[in-house]
Design a protein around this motif. Sequence first.
Motif, short mmCIF file in Angstrom:
data_model
loop_
_atom_site.label_atom_id
_atom_site.label_comp_id
_atom_site.label_asym_id
_atom_site.label_seq_id
_atom_site.Cartn_x
_atom_site.Cartn_y
_atom_site.Cartn_z
N ASN A 3 0.80 -1.22 0.00
CA ASN A 3 0.00 0.00 0.00
C ASN A 3 0.83 1.27 0.00
O ASN A 3 0.28 2.36 0.08
N LEU A 4 2.13 1.13 -0.07
CA LEU A 4 2.99 2.31 -0.03
C LEU A 4 3.13 2.91 -1.43
O LEU A 4 3.12 2.19 -2.43
N THR A 5 3.29 4.25 -1.47
CA THR A 5 3.55 4.89 -2.76
C THR A 5 5.03 4.69 -3.11
O THR A 5 5.84 4.30 -2.27
N PHE A 6 5.35 5.01 -4.35
CA PHE A 6 6.75 4.93 -4.81
C PHE A 6 7.63 5.81 -3.93
O PHE A 6 8.75 5.42 -3.56
N GLN A 7 7.12 7.00 -3.58
CA GLN A 7 7.88 7.92 -2.74
C GLN A 7 8.19 7.30 -1.37
O GLN A 7 9.31 7.43 -0.88
N GLU A 8 7.20 6.66 -0.77
CA GLU A 8 7.41 6.05 0.54
C GLU A 8 8.43 4.92 0.47
O GLU A 8 9.30 4.81 1.33
N LYS A 9 8.32 4.10 -0.57
CA LYS A 9 9.28 3.00 -0.73
C LYS A 9 10.70 3.55 -0.90
O LYS A 9 11.65 3.03 -0.33
N TRP A 12 12.02 4.67 2.47
CA TRP A 12 12.46 3.55 3.31
C TRP A 12 13.83 3.04 2.85
O TRP A 12 14.71 2.80 3.68
N ILE A 13 13.99 2.89 1.54
CA ILE A 13 15.27 2.38 1.02
C ILE A 13 16.40 3.35 1.35
O ILE A 13 17.47 2.95 1.83
N ALA A 17 19.60 2.64 3.74
CA ALA A 17 20.92 2.75 3.11
C ALA A 17 21.80 3.73 3.88
O ALA A 17 22.97 3.43 4.15
N VAL A 18 21.25 4.87 4.26
CA VAL A 18 22.04 5.89 4.98
C VAL A 18 22.47 5.34 6.34
O VAL A 18 23.64 5.45 6.72
N ILE A 19 21.53 4.72 7.07
CA ILE A 19 21.87 4.19 8.40
C ILE A 19 22.90 3.06 8.27
O ILE A 19 23.89 3.03 9.01
N PHE A 20 22.71 2.18 7.29
CA PHE A 20 23.61 1.04 7.12
C PHE A 20 25.01 1.50 6.70
O PHE A 20 26.02 1.15 7.36
N VAL A 21 25.11 2.31 5.66
CA VAL A 21 26.43 2.68 5.12
C VAL A 21 27.17 3.62 6.08
O VAL A 21 28.34 3.40 6.37
N TYR A 22 26.49 4.64 6.58
CA TYR A 22 27.17 5.54 7.52
C TYR A 22 27.47 4.84 8.84
O TYR A 22 28.47 5.14 9.49
N GLY A 23 26.60 3.91 9.23
CA GLY A 23 26.88 3.11 10.43
C GLY A 23 28.19 2.35 10.27
O GLY A 23 29.05 2.37 11.15
N LEU A 24 28.35 1.70 9.12
CA LEU A 24 29.60 0.98 8.82
C LEU A 24 30.79 1.94 8.84
O LEU A 24 31.83 1.63 9.43
N ASN A 126 14.79 14.00 8.44
CA ASN A 126 13.94 14.40 7.32
C ASN A 126 13.11 13.22 6.81
O ASN A 126 11.90 13.31 6.63
N LYS A 127 13.77 12.09 6.62
CA LYS A 127 13.08 10.92 6.06
C LYS A 127 12.07 10.35 7.06
O LYS A 127 10.95 9.97 6.69
N ILE A 128 12.46 10.31 8.34
CA ILE A 128 11.53 9.79 9.36
C ILE A 128 10.29 10.69 9.44
O ILE A 128 9.16 10.20 9.53
N GLN A 129 10.52 12.00 9.38
CA GLN A 129 9.38 12.94 9.41
C GLN A 129 8.43 12.69 8.25
O GLN A 129 7.21 12.70 8.41
N GLN A 130 9.00 12.49 7.06
CA GLN A 130 8.16 12.25 5.89
C GLN A 130 7.39 10.94 6.03
O GLN A 130 6.19 10.88 5.73
N LEU A 131 8.08 9.90 6.53
CA LEU A 131 7.41 8.60 6.68
C LEU A 131 6.27 8.68 7.69
O LEU A 131 5.21 8.09 7.50
N LEU A 132 6.49 9.45 8.77
CA LEU A 132 5.43 9.62 9.77
C LEU A 132 4.24 10.38 9.17
O LEU A 132 3.08 10.06 9.43
N ALA A 133 4.55 11.40 8.35
CA ALA A 133 3.48 12.18 7.71
C ALA A 133 2.68 11.28 6.76
O ALA A 133 1.45 11.36 6.72
N TYR A 134 3.36 10.42 6.02
CA TYR A 134 2.64 9.49 5.13
C TYR A 134 1.75 8.55 5.95
O TYR A 134 0.64 8.23 5.56
#
Lengths: 138, 72
Positions: A3-9, A12-13, A17-24, A126-134
Amino acid sequence: MKNLTFQEKTLWISLFAVIFVYGLYYLNVLPAVDGNMETPHIWQYFKYIGLLILVIVIGVVAIAIKDRNELVDERQKLIEMKADRVSAYLLHSGILVAIVVAMFVPGNYWFIHTITVVGVLTDVVNKIQQLLAYKRGY
Amino acid sequence: MGKSPNISNQIRSLRFHHEEMTQQQLADLVGVTRQTINAIEHNKYSPSLEVAFKIAVAFNKPLTEVFQYEAH
Protein backbone atom coordinates in the motif's frame (compact mmCIF):
# COMPACT_ATOMS: atom_id res chain seq x y z
CA MET A 1 4.96 -2.49 1.19
CA LYS A 2 1.95 -3.09 -1.08
CA ASN A 3 0.00 0.00 0.00
CA LEU A 4 2.99 2.31 -0.03
CA THR A 5 3.55 4.89 -2.76
CA PHE A 6 6.75 4.93 -4.81
CA GLN A 7 7.88 7.92 -2.74
CA GLU A 8 7.41 6.05 0.54
CA LYS A 9 9.28 3.00 -0.73
CA THR A 10 12.12 5.26 -1.91
CA LEU A 11 12.22 6.91 1.52
CA TRP A 12 12.46 3.55 3.31
CA ILE A 13 15.27 2.38 1.02
CA SER A 14 17.20 5.65 1.41
CA LEU A 15 16.74 5.60 5.19
CA PHE A 16 18.05 2.06 5.55
CA ALA A 17 20.92 2.75 3.11
CA VAL A 18 22.04 5.89 4.98
CA ILE A 19 21.87 4.19 8.40
CA PHE A 20 23.61 1.04 7.12
CA VAL A 21 26.43 2.68 5.12
CA TYR A 22 27.17 5.54 7.52
CA GLY A 23 26.88 3.11 10.43
CA LEU A 24 29.60 0.98 8.82
CA TYR A 25 31.70 4.06 8.09
CA TYR A 26 31.54 5.44 11.61
CA LEU A 27 32.17 2.02 13.20
CA ASN A 28 35.24 1.42 11.03
CA VAL A 29 36.72 4.87 10.65
CA LEU A 30 35.68 7.14 13.47
CA PRO A 31 37.78 5.69 16.30
CA ALA A 32 40.80 5.08 14.07
CA VAL A 33 42.00 8.57 13.26
CA ASP A 34 42.73 11.71 15.20
CA GLY A 35 44.19 15.06 14.24
CA ASN A 36 43.91 15.68 10.51
CA MET A 37 42.07 14.01 7.70
CA GLU A 38 44.69 12.95 5.13
CA THR A 39 44.23 11.88 1.49
CA PRO A 40 43.74 8.14 2.28
CA HIS A 41 40.96 9.00 4.75
CA ILE A 42 39.23 11.15 2.15
CA TRP A 43 39.40 8.32 -0.41
CA GLN A 44 38.00 5.94 2.18
CA TYR A 45 35.13 8.35 2.78
CA PHE A 46 34.42 8.57 -0.96
CA LYS A 47 34.35 4.76 -1.14
CA TYR A 48 31.53 4.73 1.42
CA ILE A 49 29.72 7.51 -0.47
CA GLY A 50 30.00 5.36 -3.61
CA LEU A 51 28.59 2.37 -1.70
CA LEU A 52 25.70 4.54 -0.45
CA ILE A 53 24.84 5.71 -3.98
CA LEU A 54 25.07 2.13 -5.29
CA VAL A 55 22.73 0.74 -2.60
CA ILE A 56 20.17 3.52 -3.19
CA VAL A 57 20.32 3.23 -6.99
CA ILE A 58 19.87 -0.57 -6.91
CA GLY A 59 16.98 -0.26 -4.43
CA VAL A 60 15.19 2.54 -6.29
CA VAL A 61 15.62 0.87 -9.68
CA ALA A 62 14.17 -2.35 -8.23
CA ILE A 63 10.99 -0.61 -7.06
CA ALA A 64 10.82 1.68 -10.12
CA ILE A 65 10.48 -1.39 -12.36
CA LYS A 66 7.14 -2.07 -10.65
CA ASP A 67 5.91 1.48 -9.93
CA ARG A 68 7.53 3.39 -12.79
CA ASN A 69 4.38 5.23 -13.87
CA GLU A 70 3.54 6.66 -10.46
CA LEU A 71 3.40 10.43 -10.23
CA VAL A 72 4.34 12.80 -7.40
CA ASP A 73 1.26 14.77 -6.33
CA GLU A 74 0.62 17.91 -4.26
CA ARG A 75 0.29 16.07 -0.93
CA GLN A 76 3.66 14.39 -1.42
CA LYS A 77 5.30 17.71 -2.35
CA LEU A 78 3.84 19.35 0.78
CA ILE A 79 5.03 16.49 3.00
CA GLU A 80 8.53 16.88 1.56
CA MET A 81 8.48 20.67 2.02
CA LYS A 82 7.36 20.38 5.67
CA ALA A 83 10.16 17.92 6.42
CA ASP A 84 12.71 20.12 4.60
CA ARG A 85 11.77 23.13 6.73
CA VAL A 86 12.48 21.31 10.00
CA SER A 87 15.66 19.78 8.57
CA ALA A 88 16.93 23.23 7.63
CA TYR A 89 16.76 24.34 11.29
CA LEU A 90 18.57 21.17 12.35
CA LEU A 91 21.25 21.69 9.71
CA HIS A 92 21.87 25.30 10.73
CA SER A 93 22.14 24.31 14.40
CA GLY A 94 24.53 21.48 13.51
CA ILE A 95 26.77 23.82 11.54
CA LEU A 96 27.03 26.05 14.60
CA VAL A 97 28.10 23.00 16.64
CA ALA A 98 30.71 22.17 13.96
CA ILE A 99 32.07 25.72 14.14
CA VAL A 100 32.46 25.38 17.92
CA VAL A 101 34.28 22.05 17.37
CA ALA A 102 36.57 23.75 14.84
CA MET A 103 37.39 26.45 17.38
CA PHE A 104 38.25 24.14 20.27
CA VAL A 105 39.44 20.80 18.82
CA PRO A 106 42.84 20.80 17.07
CA GLY A 107 43.09 19.38 13.53
CA ASN A 108 40.34 19.09 10.95
CA TYR A 109 39.28 15.49 11.62
CA TRP A 110 36.56 16.11 14.21
CA PHE A 111 35.34 19.25 12.47
CA ILE A 112 34.83 17.33 9.20
CA HIS A 113 33.15 14.43 10.96
CA THR A 114 30.89 16.71 12.97
CA ILE A 115 29.74 18.11 9.62
CA THR A 116 29.12 14.61 8.22
CA VAL A 117 27.25 13.50 11.37
CA VAL A 118 25.08 16.62 11.17
CA GLY A 119 24.37 15.87 7.51
CA VAL A 120 23.44 12.26 8.25
CA LEU A 121 21.25 13.17 11.24
CA THR A 122 19.48 15.87 9.21
CA ASP A 123 18.80 13.39 6.42
CA VAL A 124 17.56 10.67 8.78
CA VAL A 125 15.26 13.08 10.65
CA ASN A 126 13.94 14.40 7.32
CA LYS A 127 13.08 10.92 6.06
CA ILE A 128 11.53 9.79 9.36
CA GLN A 129 9.38 12.94 9.41
CA GLN A 130 8.16 12.25 5.89
CA LEU A 131 7.41 8.60 6.68
CA LEU A 132 5.43 9.62 9.77
CA ALA A 133 3.48 12.18 7.71
CA TYR A 134 2.64 9.49 5.13
CA LYS A 135 1.48 7.21 7.96
CA ARG A 136 -0.77 9.95 9.39
CA GLY A 137 -2.10 10.83 5.93
CA TYR A 138 -0.50 14.29 5.92
CA MET B 1 -4.12 22.86 1.66
CA GLY B 2 -3.07 20.66 4.54
CA LYS B 3 -5.36 19.37 7.21
CA SER B 4 -8.58 21.13 8.24
CA PRO B 5 -11.03 19.67 10.78
CA ASN B 6 -13.74 22.01 9.42
CA ILE B 7 -13.85 20.47 5.96
CA SER B 8 -15.79 17.27 5.32
CA ASN B 9 -16.62 15.51 2.08
CA GLN B 10 -18.98 13.04 0.42
CA ILE B 11 -16.39 11.25 -1.68
CA ARG B 12 -17.08 7.80 -0.24
CA SER B 13 -20.83 7.95 -0.97
CA LEU B 14 -20.27 9.57 -4.38
CA ARG B 15 -17.90 6.75 -5.31
CA PHE B 16 -20.55 4.27 -4.21
CA HIS B 17 -23.16 5.97 -6.41
CA HIS B 18 -20.79 5.94 -9.38
CA GLU B 19 -20.81 2.18 -9.78
CA GLU B 20 -18.57 1.68 -6.75
CA MET B 21 -15.74 3.62 -8.34
CA THR B 22 -12.43 2.62 -6.74
CA GLN B 23 -10.05 5.09 -5.12
CA GLN B 24 -7.52 4.22 -7.82
CA GLN B 25 -10.00 5.04 -10.61
CA LEU B 26 -10.78 8.40 -9.00
CA ALA B 27 -7.07 9.04 -8.45
CA ASP B 28 -6.38 8.39 -12.14
CA LEU B 29 -9.15 10.79 -13.18
CA VAL B 30 -7.89 13.52 -10.84
CA GLY B 31 -4.16 12.98 -11.36
CA VAL B 32 -3.09 12.16 -7.80
CA THR B 33 -2.07 8.96 -6.04
CA ARG B 34 -4.60 6.52 -4.58
CA GLN B 35 -3.17 7.24 -1.12
CA THR B 36 -3.94 10.95 -1.53
CA ILE B 37 -7.58 10.18 -2.42
CA ASN B 38 -7.70 7.96 0.68
CA ALA B 39 -6.27 10.77 2.86
CA ILE B 40 -8.82 13.27 1.44
CA GLU B 41 -11.72 10.83 1.89
CA HIS B 42 -10.82 10.29 5.56
CA ASN B 43 -10.42 14.06 6.19
CA LYS B 44 -6.71 13.67 6.88
CA TYR B 45 -5.74 15.99 4.05
CA SER B 46 -7.57 18.97 2.53
CA PRO B 47 -6.75 19.22 -1.17
CA SER B 48 -5.89 22.32 -3.16
CA LEU B 49 -8.76 24.12 -4.89
CA GLU B 50 -7.63 22.67 -8.21
CA VAL B 51 -7.76 19.05 -6.99
CA ALA B 52 -11.08 19.73 -5.21
CA PHE B 53 -12.56 21.00 -8.51
CA LYS B 54 -11.15 18.02 -10.40
CA ILE B 55 -12.83 15.65 -7.92
CA ALA B 56 -16.14 17.51 -8.33
CA VAL B 57 -15.80 17.34 -12.12
CA ALA B 58 -15.05 13.60 -11.92
CA PHE B 59 -18.42 13.11 -10.17
CA ASN B 60 -20.15 15.72 -12.34
CA LYS B 61 -21.28 17.59 -9.21
CA PRO B 62 -20.85 21.16 -7.97
CA LEU B 63 -17.97 21.64 -5.53
CA THR B 64 -20.29 22.27 -2.57
CA GLU B 65 -21.95 18.89 -3.02
CA VAL B 66 -18.59 17.17 -2.70
CA PHE B 67 -16.96 19.31 -0.01
CA GLN B 68 -18.61 21.04 2.94
CA TYR B 69 -17.13 23.69 5.20
CA GLU B 70 -18.38 24.28 8.73
CA ALA B 71 -17.22 27.46 10.44
CA HIS B 72 -17.04 27.07 14.23
